[in-house]
Write a protein that holds these residues in place. Structure first.
Motif: not given
Length: 254
Positions: A110-120
């Protein structure tokens, strides 16, 4: 009297649908060699080109594979059950994200890739679930979860700003143990979650992220996670390839 209704799909789509259901439900087991093209032509009363179009669809969906000189076979692990409940408890101190640890139990990577962190300003149903006022904002953390390097789930998770501000959740980096662990450390452990699961036409973002074949729907889960006093602490939109994964729930009946 029931009204007459016609299936207007093309013949190859109907054949693919019939074979797909047999494959995903286990009636045609992984590793099984399919009948020859002439046999399928006779079974479905269609031309050879129609059979080939149907098989091509299922190859593009990675349910079938051709082996030169041998035939067409059902691929291993054609559909996998995902049990949401096992991912909800926070990881223990120093333990990895549960997506990774649970995959290891199944001998998967298993793995994860963070694509975005933003206030919306979140979508309407997310805003309503979080109890935000009109125009209210939330933190979005977007990631791709994979199994054995295959994109499995596109996750868009929204968090109340009053919980996220001043924490590692606001930073564009992975969190050891995942956000459930961090929220628990902040005094907001997950106590309950509510899922609404639907089958929907994928957006372009979902097609690209999940590498979906043409005309394949996604299984979309709208999840609200609550902490103590029924406080919503996370709302997520989870998209999976509908032909590869199924949801498994085990509930006690009192």
């Amino acid at each position: 009297m029931a009204r007459a209704f016609e299936d207007k799909r093309s013949s190859h789509q109907k054949i693919a649908a019939g074979l797909r259901r047999q494959i995903t439900r286990g009636d045609i087991a992984p590793g099984t060699k399919l009948p020859s093209t002439p046999a399928l032509m006779n079974e479905w009363n269609v031309a050879g080109t129609t059979v080939q179009k149907a098989l091509l669809m299922l190859k593009e969906e990675e349910l079938l594979e051709g082996q030169p000189g041998k035939g067409v076979f059902v691929k291993e692990h054609t559909q996998q059950a995902i049990s949401p409940m096992v991912y909800m408890p926070p990881a223990g101190t120093g333990e990895p994200y549960r997506w990774i640890s649970e995959a290891e139990k199944r001998s998967q990577r298993g793995s994860s890739k963070l694509l975005d962190v933003t206030v919306v300003t979140p979508p309407f149903e997310v805003s309503r679930a979080l109890g935000l006022e009109a125009g209210g904002q939330a933190l979005l953390r977007k990631q791709i979860l994979s199994l054995d390097d295959e994109p499995t789930e596109l996750t868009c998770s929204y968090y109340p700003l009053e919980l996220a501000e001043g924490t590692a959740m606001m930073e564009r980096r992975k969190i050891r143990g995942g956000t459930p662990t961090l929220l628990s450390e902040l005094g907001y452990p997950p106590r309950e979650f509510v899922d609404e699961v639907s089958s929907e036409i994928p957006t372009e973002d979902e097609v690209l992220a999940l590498e979906l074949p043409k005309d394949m729907p996604v299984m979309l889960t709208f999840r609200v996670v609550y902490s103590d006093n029924e406080r919503p602490i996370e709302v997520s939109l989870l998209a999976k390839a509908a032909h590869k994964y199924r949801m498994r729930y085990r509930l006690s009946v009192s």
